[in-house]
Design an enzyme around this catalytic site. Structure first.
Site, short mmCIF file in Angstrom:
data_model
loop_
_atom_site.label_atom_id
_atom_site.label_comp_id
_atom_site.label_asym_id
_atom_site.label_seq_id
_atom_site.Cartn_x
_atom_site.Cartn_y
_atom_site.Cartn_z
CE LYS A 183 87.05 49.43 13.59
NZ LYS A 183 87.26 50.26 14.86
CG ASP A 190 72.82 62.05 8.20
OD1 ASP A 190 73.23 62.11 6.92
OD2 ASP A 190 72.08 61.54 8.67
CG ASP A 213 75.00 57.26 4.47
OD1 ASP A 213 74.43 58.15 4.18
OD2 ASP A 213 74.35 56.15 5.24
CE1 TYR A 223 76.39 53.21 0.99
CE2 TYR A 223 74.66 53.92 -0.08
CZ TYR A 223 75.35 54.00 1.22
OH TYR A 223 75.13 54.54 2.08
CG ASP A 255 86.94 53.61 16.16
OD1 ASP A 255 87.84 53.95 15.51
OD2 ASP A 255 87.34 52.66 16.94
C1 IPM Z 1 72.45 59.98 1.36
C2 IPM Z 1 71.36 58.82 1.61
C3 IPM Z 1 71.42 57.65 0.79
C4 IPM Z 1 72.87 56.96 1.18
C5 IPM Z 1 70.28 56.71 0.92
C6 IPM Z 1 68.83 57.47 0.68
C7 IPM Z 1 70.40 55.36 -0.33
O1 IPM Z 1 71.50 58.37 2.98
O2 IPM Z 1 72.67 60.42 0.34
O3 IPM Z 1 73.18 60.24 2.15
O4 IPM Z 1 72.86 56.10 1.75
O5 IPM Z 1 73.92 57.38 0.35
MN MN Z 2 72.79 59.53 4.07
#
Ligand code: IPM
Ligand code: MN
Length: 357
Positions: A194, A255, A251, A138, A227
């Protein structure tokens, strides 16, 4: 005199404004109940402003934001704006400018939620991912050579610093101790990396992890490759207390974390610097296709408000919001956390939770 906070509100794009409205509704009731007062100021930041003026996050706004106790953020992302512009220009700019090096993402299964993992109960899924938030892929723009030719070369570099690694790992250990005190469970930190492939970058993480671990002999530690960690999130989430990981892995894993706690509709997050203005946002995005229809689940935004108050030290406010969410879910009146399947509108979910605070 009751304490008063200054909260900057950035509703943003898509479903951002409608979920933030419900979050503030619930926050209002919880603050009144606990005799905490706050004033909020709305900031017009997002895709619409960009399309209108070409501005993402002007320096004047950044300057103004420094005067607040916290930033409450909805979502950004607009179908007419190319990908990356708003993400880099607003969200990442906030994270980098305020050096919000902690991305705190709790993964908690509330009662009576249809968990996609067979047989898992609320006591099995209750951990926090501490995602490093200012380095990794990032931090740099990348370099392209001979783009759009057969000889194209793309370089996207991950950067890790000893200082950056140390401060996030230390934060994770301190958090593990705090949670252990609160929950009466042993303290444990899991490092996810990793290091078997990214031997230099994640080799640094491993060494710093071992160094910091020595300062916290009372904390149990383990290391997992990413993984294997992905598999363990699904198979044995109960093994996790505090997970500390790099920006990109965090990130992706969060999710997955959102999915196992019932979906992105209930996942809150905080972008934190312990001594600077911090920013709180639901993990979900702006979902433009369902925006403005009352279909979005506001629980993530509501729990984000709770996380913000916890950060500000207002434990009672935070707890009463969390309790109201748990109570609302117990009743079974919110049929699903999926947009459009809740059986109630966005606003009705907000009203219902506010009534239970
Ligand atoms: C998150 C999002 C962001 C990230 C994107 C929108 C840049 O996916 O906050 O998890 O990758 O951090
Ligand atoms: Mn995200």
């Amino acid at each position: 005199m009751p304490k008063s906070y200054k909260i900057a509100v950035i509703p943003g794009d898509g479903i951002g404004p409608e979920v933030v409205r419900e979050g503030l509704k619930v926050l209002d009731v919880a603050c009144k109940k606990e005799n905490v007062s706050y004033e909020s100021v709305d900031f017009d930041i997002g895709g619409e402003r960009y399309l209108r003026t070409g501005e993402t996050l002007p320096d004047s706004v950044l300057e103004e934001l420094k005067g607040f106790d916290a930033i409450y953020f909805g979502a950004i992302g607009h179908p007419d704006v190319p990908p990356g512009v708003l993400e880099r220009g607003i969200l990442l700019k906030l994270r980098f400018t305020f050096d919000l090096f902690v991305n705190l993402r709790p993964v908690k299964l509330y009662p009576n939620i249809d968990c996609p993992l067979k047989g898992k109960m609320p006591e099995d899924i209750d951990f926090v991912v501490v995602r490093e938030n200012t380095e990794d892929v990032y931090a740099l723009d990348g370099t392209a050579f001979q783009q759009n030719t057969e000889n194209e070369v793309a370089i996207q570099t991950a950067i890790y610093t000893r200082k950056g690694t140390k401060r996030i790992i230390r934060y994770a250990f301190e958090l593990a101790l705090k949670r252990s005190r609160e929950k009466g469970k042993p303290a444990k930190v899991t490092l996810v990396d990793k290091a078997n492939v990214m031997t230099v970058g994640h080799g640094l993480w491993r060494r710093v992890f071992a160094e910091v671990a020595r300062e916290f002999p009372e904390v149990e530690t383990e290391t997992l490759y990413v993984d294997a960690a992905a598999m363990e999130f699904v198979l044995h989430p109960e093994r996790f207390q505090v997970v500390v990981t790099t920006n990109l892995f965090g990130d992706i894993l969060t999710d997955l974390g959102a999915a196992i706690q019932g979906g992105i509709g209930i996942a809150p997050s905080g972008n934190i610097h312990p001594s600077k203005v911090s920013m709180f946002e639901p993990v979900h995005g702006s979902a433009p296709t369902i925006a403005g229809k009352g279909l979005a689940c506001p629980l993530a935004a509501i729990l984000t408000a709770a996380l913000m108050m916890e950060h500000l030290g207002e434990m009672k406010v935070s707890q009463s919001i969390e309790n109201a969410v748990a109570k609302a879910l117990q009743t079974g009146k919110i049929r699903s956390l999926e947009a459009g399947k809740m059986g109630l509108s966005t606003q009705e979910v907000g009203d219902f939770i506010a009534s239970l605070v």
